[in-house]
Design a protein around this motif. Structure first.
Motif, PDB file in Angstrom:
ATOM      1  N   GLY A 118       5.175  16.138  -9.596  1.00 37.12           N
ATOM      2  CA  GLY A 118       4.641  16.223  -8.270  1.00 37.12           C
ATOM      3  C   GLY A 118       5.434  15.191  -7.161  1.00 37.12           C
ATOM      4  O   GLY A 118       4.965  14.976  -6.110  1.00 37.12           O
ATOM      5  N   MET A 119       6.282  14.315  -7.917  1.00 37.86           N
ATOM      6  CA  MET A 119       6.949  13.604  -7.009  1.00 37.86           C
ATOM      7  C   MET A 119       8.005  14.024  -6.198  1.00 37.86           C
ATOM      8  O   MET A 119       8.643  15.211  -6.590  1.00 37.86           O
ATOM      9  CB  MET A 119       7.498  12.507  -7.899  1.00 37.86           C
ATOM     10  N   GLN A 168       7.589   6.102  -6.419  1.00 34.52           N
ATOM     11  CA  GLN A 168       7.392   5.925  -7.921  1.00 34.52           C
ATOM     12  C   GLN A 168       6.170   6.110  -8.337  1.00 34.52           C
ATOM     13  O   GLN A 168       5.343   5.856  -9.270  1.00 34.52           O
ATOM     14  CB  GLN A 168       7.788   4.393  -8.247  1.00 34.52           C
ATOM     15  N   GLY A 169       5.138   6.491  -7.270  1.00 37.85           N
ATOM     16  CA  GLY A 169       3.576   6.605  -7.633  1.00 37.85           C
ATOM     17  C   GLY A 169       2.892   5.487  -7.378  1.00 37.85           C
ATOM     18  O   GLY A 169       1.786   5.612  -7.871  1.00 37.85           O
ATOM     19  N   LEU A 170       3.419   4.416  -6.809  1.00 33.67           N
ATOM     20  CA  LEU A 170       2.448   3.245  -6.669  1.00 33.67           C
ATOM     21  C   LEU A 170       1.678   3.313  -5.552  1.00 33.67           C
ATOM     22  O   LEU A 170       2.133   3.871  -4.651  1.00 33.67           O
ATOM     23  CB  LEU A 170       3.671   1.880  -6.659  1.00 33.67           C
ATOM     24  N   PRO A 171       0.572   2.436  -5.518  1.00 32.10           N
ATOM     25  CA  PRO A 171      -0.359   2.467  -4.537  1.00 32.10           C
ATOM     26  C   PRO A 171       0.233   1.844  -3.076  1.00 32.10           C
ATOM     27  O   PRO A 171       1.073   1.073  -3.291  1.00 32.10           O
ATOM     28  CB  PRO A 171      -1.564   1.906  -5.003  1.00 32.10           C
ATOM     29  N   VAL A 172      -0.345   2.313  -1.869  1.00 33.58           N
ATOM     30  CA  VAL A 172       0.183   1.674  -0.758  1.00 33.58           C
ATOM     31  C   VAL A 172      -0.071   0.298  -0.647  1.00 33.58           C
ATOM     32  O   VAL A 172      -1.277  -0.133  -1.283  1.00 33.58           O
ATOM     33  CB  VAL A 172      -0.498   2.366   0.323  1.00 33.58           C
ATOM     34  N   GLY A 173       0.969  -0.651  -0.296  1.00 34.33           N
ATOM     35  CA  GLY A 173       0.664  -1.950  -0.132  1.00 34.33           C
ATOM     36  C   GLY A 173       0.844  -2.770  -1.561  1.00 34.33           C
ATOM     37  O   GLY A 173       0.596  -3.916  -1.756  1.00 34.33           O
ATOM     38  N   PHE A 174       1.680  -1.952  -2.611  1.00 33.77           N
ATOM     39  CA  PHE A 174       2.057  -2.647  -3.920  1.00 33.77           C
ATOM     40  C   PHE A 174       2.884  -3.829  -3.455  1.00 33.77           C
ATOM     41  O   PHE A 174       3.855  -3.522  -2.822  1.00 33.77           O
ATOM     42  CB  PHE A 174       2.703  -1.589  -4.625  1.00 33.77           C
ATOM     43  N   ASP A 175       2.625  -4.862  -4.127  1.00 35.58           N
ATOM     44  CA  ASP A 175       3.476  -6.008  -4.021  1.00 35.58           C
ATOM     45  C   ASP A 175       3.325  -7.035  -5.062  1.00 35.58           C
ATOM     46  O   ASP A 175       2.134  -6.949  -5.770  1.00 35.58           O
ATOM     47  CB  ASP A 175       2.956  -6.682  -2.692  1.00 35.58           C
TER      48      ASP A 175
END
Length: 252
Positions: A118-119, A168-175
Motif C-alpha cells: 500500500g505504499m 516509509q509509513g511512519l506517523p505524522v510528526g515523527f522525529d
C-alpha cells in the motif's frame, strides 16, 4: 515470542514485530555508538533473530568501491544466529545482497516491494528467512498500490523529512530531536517501510510448512506442477535467468 534485533537503526523493522505481538530486544547499533563485533548472546534465550545488516556495499546506487564492511557484517549476523540458536532468523537488505545460508536452518529468499503493502513508492527489498523446523513465510499482500509513482526513499534523500516519514509509513510528526536533519534522513532511508515490517512479522507469527512456493522468490504458494504464481513471476524468473546466463558467458 522474544526476538533479538541486530543492526536496529531507529527500529522500523522492530516496530512491525512489536505491533504484531513480539517482544523485541535491541542489540548494538553504530548510530547509538554500539559495535556488534563486541556483542555476544547466550544460546536458547531468543525465539528469533531479525536484522538489516548494512547494505551500502551491495547497493546499485553505490558510487565508491565496496569497502568489505557489508560482507563482514553479514558474517557478524551469521555468528550471532549460530550463538543464539533461535528457532528462526530473518534478514532484510537490498537486492544485491549475497545469500545468507546458515547450517541447521532452512533458507528462503523473498522479493518485496513497498507498493505491495500500500505504499506510494516501489522500493524493492530482499528478505531472507531460515528456520530449524522447516517452516516458511507466506507473505500477505492485500493493499497493493498500483499507482506508486513516488521516487524510492534512499539514505541520502533530500526531500522534506515529513515526506520521507510518510513514504516509509511512519506517523505524522515523527522525529528524533537529538538527530541532525541528515542523520534522521539517513536513518529513515535505511529502514524497512513500516507496513512491510508488519507483514513480515505477521508471516513469521503464522509461519508453517507451506510446501512448494513460487520460484521467483515472491513467497506465494503454488500447487501441482505449477512453478510460478503469476505471469509477472514467470517474467521475473526469465529475466533473472537471462542476467545469470550473460554473467556466466562474460566470466568465461
Amino acid at each position: 515470542m522474544l526476538v533479538l534485533s541486530l543492526f536496529p537503526g531507529i527500529g522500523l523493522l522492530d516496530r512491525g514485530f512489536e505491533d504484531v505481538g513480539f517482544c523485541v530486544v535491541r542489540g548494538p547499533d553504530l548510530i547509538f555508538g554500539g559495535d556488534i563485533r563486541r556483542f555476544s548472546v547466550p544460546a536458547g534465550r531468543f525465539h528469533g533473530v531479525i536484522g538489516g545488516p548494512p547494505c551500502q556495499d551491495f547497493s546499485k546506487a553505490r558510487r565508491d568501491p565496496a569497502t568489505g564492511n557489508g560482507v563482514d557484517m553479514l558474517a557478524e549476523f551469521t555468528r550471532i544466529v549460530k550463538e543464539a540458536r533461535p528457532t528462526w532468523w530473518l534478514a532484510e537488505n537490498v537486492p544485491g545482497v549475497p545469500d545468507i545460508k546458515i547450517e541447521g536452518y532452512s533458507w528462503q529468499r523473498l522479493d518485496l516491494r513497498a507498493s505491495d503493502f500500500g505504499m506510494a513508492q516501489r522500493r524493492l527489498r530482499h528478505v531472507q528467512f531460515g528456520s530449524n523446523d522447516g517452516t516458511q513465510l507466506l507473505i500477505n499482500r492485500p493493499l497493493r498500490c498500483v499507482t506508486a509513482q513516488e521516487p524510492t526513499v534512499t539514505a541520502n534523500d533530500a526531500r522534506p523529512l515529513v515526506d520521507l516519514a510518510r513514504l516509509q509509513g511512519l506517523p505524522v510528526g515523527f522525529d528524533i530531536p537529538v538527530f541532525t536533519r541528515s542523520e534522521l534522513a539517513k536513518a529513515i532511508g535505511n529502514g524497512v517501510p513500516y507496513p512491510m515490517a508488519v507483514a513480515l512479522a505477521d508471516a513469521v507469527k503464522h509461519r508453517a510448512d507451506y510446501g512448494q512456493l513460487c520460484a521467483c522468490h515472491c513467497g506465494r504458494r503454488v500447487v501441482g506442477r505449477q512453478l510460478m504464481a503469476t505471469n509477472a513471476c514467470r517474467k521475473r524468473v526469465h529475466d533473472r535467468k537471462c542476467v545469470t546466463d550473460q554473467a556466466n558467458m562474460a566470466a568465461g
